[in-house]
Design a protein around this motif. Sequence first.
Motif, PDB file in Angstrom:
ATOM      1  N   ARG A  55       0.830  -1.210   0.000  1.00 26.02           N
ATOM      2  CA  ARG A  55       0.000   0.000   0.000  1.00 26.02           C
ATOM      3  C   ARG A  55       0.864   1.261   0.000  1.00 26.02           C
ATOM      4  NH1 ARG A  55      -5.847  -0.612  -0.224  1.00 26.02           N
ATOM      5  NH2 ARG A  55      -6.169  -2.839   0.127  1.00 26.02           N
ATOM      6  N   ILE A  56       1.940   1.225   0.775  1.00 25.87           N
ATOM      7  CA  ILE A  56       2.844   2.373   0.816  1.00 25.87           C
ATOM      8  C   ILE A  56       3.502   2.584  -0.543  1.00 25.87           C
ATOM      9  CG2 ILE A  56       5.011   3.212   1.798  1.00 25.87           C
ATOM     10  CD1 ILE A  56       4.164   1.875   4.438  1.00 25.87           C
ATOM     11  N   ALA A  57       3.968   1.485  -1.161  1.00 23.74           N
ATOM     12  CA  ALA A  57       4.616   1.588  -2.469  1.00 23.74           C
ATOM     13  C   ALA A  57       3.644   2.115  -3.520  1.00 23.74           C
ATOM     14  CB  ALA A  57       5.152   0.219  -2.885  1.00 23.74           C
ATOM     15  N   GLU A  58       2.401   1.663  -3.465  1.00 32.77           N
ATOM     16  CA  GLU A  58       1.390   2.134  -4.422  1.00 32.77           C
ATOM     17  C   GLU A  58       1.139   3.636  -4.249  1.00 32.77           C
ATOM     18  OE1 GLU A  58      -3.299   1.288  -5.645  1.00 32.77           O
ATOM     19  OE2 GLU A  58      -2.363   0.204  -3.974  1.00 32.77           O
ATOM     20  N   ALA A  59       1.053   4.078  -3.001  1.00 34.65           N
ATOM     21  CA  ALA A  59       0.841   5.502  -2.742  1.00 34.65           C
ATOM     22  C   ALA A  59       2.005   6.336  -3.270  1.00 34.65           C
ATOM     23  CB  ALA A  59       0.648   5.735  -1.243  1.00 34.65           C
ATOM     24  N   LEU A  60       3.231   5.840  -3.074  1.00 33.30           N
ATOM     25  CA  LEU A  60       4.399   6.561  -3.561  1.00 33.30           C
ATOM     26  C   LEU A  60       4.382   6.675  -5.086  1.00 33.30           C
ATOM     27  CD1 LEU A  60       7.200   5.092  -1.253  1.00 33.30           C
ATOM     28  CD2 LEU A  60       6.294   7.420  -1.244  1.00 33.30           C
ATOM     29  N   ARG A  61       3.968   5.612  -5.764  1.00 33.43           N
ATOM     30  CA  ARG A  61       3.887   5.647  -7.243  1.00 33.43           C
ATOM     31  C   ARG A  61       2.892   6.692  -7.718  1.00 33.43           C
ATOM     32  NH1 ARG A  61       4.254  -0.048  -6.729  1.00 33.43           N
ATOM     33  NH2 ARG A  61       1.988  -0.233  -6.901  1.00 33.43           N
ATOM     34  N   LYS A  62       1.841   6.891  -6.933  1.00 30.66           N
ATOM     35  CA  LYS A  62       0.804   7.850  -7.305  1.00 30.66           C
ATOM     36  C   LYS A  62       1.119   9.267  -6.826  1.00 30.66           C
ATOM     37  CE  LYS A  62      -3.007   4.483  -7.214  1.00 30.66           C
ATOM     38  NZ  LYS A  62      -4.285   4.127  -6.543  1.00 30.66           N
ATOM     39  N   GLY A  63       2.263   9.424  -6.158  1.00 30.96           N
ATOM     40  CA  GLY A  63       2.598  10.736  -5.622  1.00 30.96           C
ATOM     41  C   GLY A  63       1.785  11.095  -4.396  1.00 30.96           C
ATOM     42  N   GLU A  64       1.246  10.068  -3.718  1.00 31.32           N
ATOM     43  CA  GLU A  64       0.446  10.284  -2.512  1.00 31.32           C
ATOM     44  C   GLU A  64       1.254   9.821  -1.308  1.00 31.32           C
ATOM     45  OE1 GLU A  64      -2.961   7.923  -3.289  1.00 31.32           O
ATOM     46  OE2 GLU A  64      -3.737   9.230  -4.880  1.00 31.32           O
ATOM     47  N   HIS A  65       0.711  10.021  -0.114  1.00 27.00           N
ATOM     48  CA  HIS A  65       1.374   9.515   1.082  1.00 27.00           C
ATOM     49  C   HIS A  65       0.450   8.557   1.816  1.00 27.00           C
ATOM     50  CE1 HIS A  65      -0.975  12.737   3.064  1.00 27.00           C
ATOM     51  NE2 HIS A  65      -0.934  11.936   4.107  1.00 27.00           N
ATOM     52  N   PHE A  66       1.054   7.572   2.439  1.00 28.48           N
ATOM     53  CA  PHE A  66       0.313   6.623   3.256  1.00 28.48           C
ATOM     54  C   PHE A  66       1.284   6.082   4.296  1.00 28.48           C
ATOM     55  CE2 PHE A  66      -1.586   2.387   4.146  1.00 28.48           C
ATOM     56  CZ  PHE A  66      -2.823   2.834   4.599  1.00 28.48           C
ATOM     57  N   SER A  67       0.836   5.927   5.536  1.00 27.97           N
ATOM     58  CA  SER A  67       1.741   5.498   6.591  1.00 27.97           C
ATOM     59  C   SER A  67       0.967   4.796   7.702  1.00 27.97           C
ATOM     60  CB  SER A  67       2.480   6.707   7.178  1.00 27.97           C
ATOM     61  OG  SER A  67       1.626   7.457   8.030  1.00 27.97           O
ATOM     62  N   HIS A  68       1.713   4.237   8.660  1.00 26.92           N
ATOM     63  CA  HIS A  68       1.097   3.604   9.827  1.00 26.92           C
ATOM     64  C   HIS A  68       0.352   4.622  10.692  1.00 26.92           C
ATOM     65  CE1 HIS A  68       3.949   0.353   8.847  1.00 26.92           C
ATOM     66  NE2 HIS A  68       3.094  -0.428   9.467  1.00 26.92           N
ATOM     67  N   PHE A  69       0.636   5.903  10.526  1.00 27.36           N
ATOM     68  CA  PHE A  69      -0.051   6.933  11.298  1.00 27.36           C
ATOM     69  C   PHE A  69      -1.420   7.283  10.711  1.00 27.36           C
ATOM     70  CE2 PHE A  69       4.120   9.076  12.947  1.00 27.36           C
ATOM     71  CZ  PHE A  69       4.384   7.942  13.698  1.00 27.36           C
ATOM     72  N   ALA A  70      -1.683   6.891   9.489  1.00 27.28           N
ATOM     73  CA  ALA A  70      -2.917   7.292   8.806  1.00 27.28           C
ATOM     74  C   ALA A  70      -4.144   6.666   9.460  1.00 27.28           C
ATOM     75  CB  ALA A  70      -2.856   6.897   7.335  1.00 27.28           C
ATOM     76  N   LEU A  71      -5.245   7.381   9.428  1.00 33.42           N
ATOM     77  CA  LEU A  71      -6.498   6.833   9.950  1.00 33.42           C
ATOM     78  C   LEU A  71      -6.889   5.570   9.208  1.00 33.42           C
ATOM     79  CD1 LEU A  71      -8.599  10.122  10.305  1.00 33.42           C
ATOM     80  CD2 LEU A  71      -7.511   8.820  12.148  1.00 33.42           C
ATOM     81  N   GLU A  72      -6.652   5.567   7.891  1.00 26.86           N
ATOM     82  CA  GLU A  72      -7.064   4.422   7.063  1.00 26.86           C
ATOM     83  C   GLU A  72      -6.230   3.177   7.332  1.00 26.86           C
ATOM     84  OE1 GLU A  72      -6.111   7.358   5.963  1.00 26.86           O
ATOM     85  OE2 GLU A  72      -7.997   8.310   5.323  1.00 26.86           O
ATOM     86  N   ALA A  73      -5.118   3.316   8.054  1.00 34.35           N
ATOM     87  CA  ALA A  73      -4.249   2.174   8.323  1.00 34.35           C
ATOM     88  C   ALA A  73      -4.721   1.363   9.522  1.00 34.35           C
ATOM     89  CB  ALA A  73      -2.811   2.635   8.550  1.00 34.35           C
TER      90      ALA A  73
END
Length: 295
Positions: A55-73
């Motif tokens: 999920r993190i790698a996909e977000a990086l490819r899209k120029g987005e951010h995603f992390s363990h701190f995110a609500l969606e995580a």
Amino acid sequence: MSRLHPVIVFTGSAGAGLTTVRRAFTQLCARLALTPLLINGEGFQRYGSAEMEARIAEALRKGEHFSHFALEAYLLEELEETFRRYGATGRTRYRHYIHSAAEGEALGGYPAGTFTPWEESPPGTDLLLYEGLHGAVKTERVDLPRYADLLVGVVPIINLEWIQKIHRDTAERGYRPEDVTDTILRRMPDYVNVIAPQFSRTDINFQRVPLVDTSNPFIARDIPTADESVVVIRFKDPRKFEVDFRRLLARLDGSYMSRYNSIVIPGGQQELAMELIFLPILERLVAGRCTATDR
């Protein structure tokens, strides 16, 4: 909140010092002959290790951010139900995140980076102790503070938190310092928007402040010790738990009041301070349980 089945929440980032708070509470529970149910927030992560990395790698490819701190995580609705149900019944549902092969084997043969099945908590526990990242999150969909009898925040100043993370991840997990720095940068939007606001909702915050130079945390060779630090303890509303500041100042050498609701103590006295602060709170919660039971 619950008089019969108290819910106590410790929230803060990994490496912030949550272990110290958990140790203080479990020792106090033993002194008071209380049986706590210990739940770690990692069991409420939405994804296992492999899927999270994807999920993190996909977000990086899209120029987005995603992390363990995110609500969606995180499974925040399930966590809210865990707090609500325990407060109402003294029983709840939870699971474990598997950190290592040895831990997975001990819990029944699960691979590292996965979860155990959801399980029912054992009967006969006296209070819930939750430790994790998102314990004081409040959004349009969930309100975790609503179900907590005590919210404790553990949040070293940001440079110290980064130093602790870099040292832990390089020494214990084999990451390169530059990889850890990338993770810190990627998490920053979620830290600002998700993690930091929780500390305005907590009843008590413990913030460790180093007394040595941490201007550039990315090259620091050592983590400042407790004796090289002070701890700022902030009470959101001192009246809620009838905080006796005179007693604390008398028992904690070198302590002083910095604001009407804040006390500063030498870092080496943090565990003693926790004992002095938390023992009367636990005793009051236990007295409330007894009163409610008698009714």
